[in-house]
Design an enzyme around this catalytic site. Structure first.
Site, PDB file in Angstrom:
ATOM      1  CG  ASP A   9      40.012  39.412  27.631  1.00  0.00           C
ATOM      2  OD1 ASP A   9      38.782  39.529  27.696  1.00  0.00           O
ATOM      3  OD2 ASP A   9      40.775  39.689  28.584  1.00  0.00           O
ATOM      4  CG  ASP A  40      41.134  33.515  26.024  1.00  0.00           C
ATOM      5  OD1 ASP A  40      41.220  33.901  27.196  1.00  0.00           O
ATOM      6  OD2 ASP A  40      41.477  34.214  25.040  1.00  0.00           O
TER       7      ASP A  40
END
Length: 313
Positions: free
Chosen positions: A68, A66
């Protein structure tokens, strides 16, 4: 008799004899202890060692990260918005909106679907009518200006470990795929899965293809890519900070919670997933004034930029 004294063995003093006895005893104890250790090592069964991970040369494995708050502090779409404002893609009212969204994200430390959707809608309206190639070129500049210094060194090292083992490493993010691709390339990663904005003739229409790559959509993207690449998901790893990515993390044999939010931390502990936290504090409420000051500085910076813009006009 005194004359015969030289025929009688001279006695050592008590002190010298004690020292000799002590030295002999210590030497015997050392030898016997060493012999016992050798016997114990020979008799004891070998303890199974934890296999090295990632496994070098395992071409059926890959890693999915991922973006962010896992690879990078904050949200990529907000940093991208700041860069676009600097290049006069939108008005000062939108700058305040982006600044507030980024401040909220840093304060909460989690992905809220409503806030993220609002940010994506803003970005789509801003890029409508612009060429894809133009945004890709600007994305390179924005990475250097706002994103490069926000990469978590710890997560970067985890990704590099997979690369060093000969495995592919992919970013999986709700951010536009163009931004994600720029970031992946600058970090030396394999590539990126991201939200796809519709374009016709190389020009953005302001619409999405399908839906944002968020939550279950990420898991489906990883599943599809793994099938296309011939990967074994049980041998793959996934890394995320958000409970929204539990579907993706649950797909692989090696899930990691990185800088986890409260829900993901609880879920990970219940399932004995590995955790890593590279933040100085988990939430503003826990780190106190320094984190709150950081949010205030961000909001203050936005206000200063708006005030400067007004004076110039």
């Amino acid at each position: 008799m005194a004359a015969l004294g030289w025929l009688t063995p001279r006695r050592r003093s008590a002190t010298a004899r004690s020292v000799l006895a002590g030295e002999a005893s210590a030497e015997a104890a050392r030898k016997s202890s060493q012999e016992l250790e050798e016997l114990a090592e020979a008799a004891a069964p070998e303890e199974p060692s934890e296999p090295e991970f990632p496994v070098a040369g395992d071409d059926k494995a890959a890693a999915f990260f991922d973006l962010d708050n896992t690879v990078m502090q904050g949200a990529a779409i907000f940093h991208f918005g700041r860069g676009l404002y600097k290049r006069k893609f939108f008005e000062r009212q939108e700058l305040a909106r982006f600044a507030w969204q980024q401040a909220w994200f840093r304060l909460a430390g989690v992905e809220d679907p409503e806030h993220m959707q609002d940010a994506r809608d803003s970005a789509l309206s801003i890029v409508k009518g612009h060429r894809v190639a133009e945004l890709m070129s600007i994305g390179e500049e924005i990475y250097d200006e706002y994103m490069a210094e926000r990469i978590w060194p710890g997560t970067r090292a985890l990704a590099q470990a997979h690369l060093d083992a000969g495995q592919k490493v992919w970013l999986v993010t709700a951010a536009p795929v163009e931004i994600a691709t720029v970031i992946a390339r600058r970090l030396g990663l394999t590539g990126a899965l991201g939200t796809v904005a519709e374009s016709i003739g190389g020009v953005y229409t302001g619409k999405l293809v399908g839906e944002p790559l968020h939550g279950p959509a990420k898991a489906e993207a990883v599943r599809a890519l793994s099938a296309a690449e011939g990967l074994d998901l049980a041998r793959c790893a996934a890394y995320s900070d958000s409970h929204n990515d539990i579907p993706m993390l649950s797909l692989v044999g090696h899930p990691y919670a990185i800088n986890p939010d409260a829900k993901l931390r609880k879920h990970a502990r219940e399932r004995d997933w590995r955790l890593r936290d590279y933040r100085t504090g988990r939430k503003a409420a826990k780190v106190g004034i320094p984190a709150a000051a950081g949010v205030g500085a961000l909001a203050g910076g936005a206000a200063a930029a708006i005030a400067l813009h007004r004076r110039r006009h």
